[in-house]
Design an enzyme around this catalytic site. Structure first.
Site, mmCIF file in Angstrom:
data_model
loop_
_atom_site.group_PDB
_atom_site.id
_atom_site.type_symbol
_atom_site.label_atom_id
_atom_site.label_comp_id
_atom_site.label_asym_id
_atom_site.label_seq_id
_atom_site.Cartn_x
_atom_site.Cartn_y
_atom_site.Cartn_z
ATOM 1 N N GLU A 84 0.626 -1.067 -0.013
ATOM 2 C CA GLU A 84 0.271 -0.007 -0.323
ATOM 3 C C GLU A 84 0.682 1.191 -0.278
ATOM 4 O O GLU A 84 1.771 1.771 0.794
ATOM 5 C CB GLU A 84 -0.685 0.276 1.158
ATOM 6 C CG GLU A 84 -2.019 -0.125 1.279
ATOM 7 C CD GLU A 84 -2.870 -0.665 1.911
ATOM 8 O OE1 GLU A 84 -2.631 -0.668 3.391
ATOM 9 O OE2 GLU A 84 -3.936 -1.285 1.575
ATOM 10 N N TYR B 243 7.472 1.620 -7.510
ATOM 11 C CA TYR B 243 6.916 0.358 -7.814
ATOM 12 C C TYR B 243 6.649 -0.013 -8.797
ATOM 13 O O TYR B 243 6.552 -0.557 -9.547
ATOM 14 C CB TYR B 243 5.446 0.261 -6.888
ATOM 15 C CG TYR B 243 6.065 0.566 -4.577
ATOM 16 C CD1 TYR B 243 6.955 -0.121 -4.988
ATOM 17 C CD2 TYR B 243 5.637 1.272 -4.483
ATOM 18 C CE1 TYR B 243 7.035 -0.074 -3.395
ATOM 19 C CE2 TYR B 243 6.217 1.303 -2.884
ATOM 20 C CZ TYR B 243 7.409 0.827 -2.536
ATOM 21 O OH TYR B 243 7.351 1.028 -1.121
ATOM 22 N N ASN C 174 2.596 9.678 -3.297
ATOM 23 C CA ASN C 174 3.515 9.765 -2.921
ATOM 24 C C ASN C 174 5.243 8.565 -4.171
ATOM 25 O O ASN C 174 4.158 8.302 -4.880
ATOM 26 C CB ASN C 174 4.351 7.658 -1.990
ATOM 27 C CG ASN C 174 5.172 7.790 -1.556
ATOM 28 O OD1 ASN C 174 6.022 8.164 -1.734
ATOM 29 N ND2 ASN C 174 5.104 7.263 -0.665
#
Ligand SMILES: CC(C)(COP(=O)(O)OP(=O)(O)OC[C@H]1O[C@@H](n2cnc3c(N)ncnc32)[C@H](O)[C@@H]1OP(=O)(O)O)[C@@H](O)C(=O)NCCC(=O)NCCS
Length: 163
Positions: free
Chosen positions: A109, A120, A114
């Site tokens: 999560e 990611y 961010n």
């Protein structure tokens, strides 16, 4: 610069907290407290990978495996050591160790907005869900959490499907 990774557990919480205090901006409510970390680390399937640079604490990845599902609970690198590939190395180590323990998917999560999302996404994670108002910042402001997942299976016949 010598970067080293090693696996640890509850005895390493003090070292984790050095990164926790520096890397996570309190404005967003993403950091965990020391008791939260200690409590979590008593559970089966939980481990931390710690990164050092020339022997100095530089970052960590906190992970959990339950059956064939793995979760990257927290990933942080101290600001002085960011941008040197340590975050990516911790993420790859998490993936590898989760795979070795039989996990087929890795979930995490992350707060919407961010900058870790760049990492990611480039590491192959896809968005599979969103929790509205999941993080509560220092001033009470709420931030959505994105749920991301990636397959840990090397086999090309397996395709990870979005929910
Ligand atoms: C996210 C974090 C762990 C990345 O650590 P890092 O060591 O700086 O990351 P790396 O140097 O391995 O960078 C990996 C990739 O992330 C991306 N990236 C990292 N910071 C970025 C930024 N500020 N802007 C854009 N992309 C960024 C880059 O694409 C980079 O890819 P590259 O190798 O092709 O350059 C670190 O910034 C951090 O601790 N942030 C605060 C805590 C946090 O929010 N953690 C994630 C939520 S749990």
């Amino acid at each position: 610069m010598s970067i080293a990774l090693r696996e640890g557990g509850i005895r390493d919480v003090e070292e984790m907290m050095i990164t926790m205090d520096e890397a996570f901006d309190a404005a967003f409510g993403e950091a965990w407290t020391k008791p939260q970390c200690q409590g979590l680390m008593t559970l089966p399937g939980v481990w931390v990978t710690l990164a050092t640079v020339d022997g100095e604490p530089a970052g960590f990845a906190l992970n959990r495996v339950i059956c064939d599902e793995a979760e990257l609970l927290l990933l942080g690198v101290r600001p002085a050591y960011q941008g040197r590939g340590i975050g990516r190395a911790l993420l790859e180590r998490s993936r590898e160790l989760a795979r070795q323990q039989g996990a087929e998917r890795l979930h995490l999560e992350v707060r919407h907005g961010n900058k870790a999302l760049f990492l990611y996404q480039s590491a192959g994670f896809s968005e599979v869900g969103r929790r509205r108002g999941y993080y509560r910042g220092r001033d009470g402001q709420l931030f959505d959490a994105l749920t991301l997942a990636s397959s840990l299976l090397i086999d090309d016949r397996y395709t990870f499907h979005r929910k």
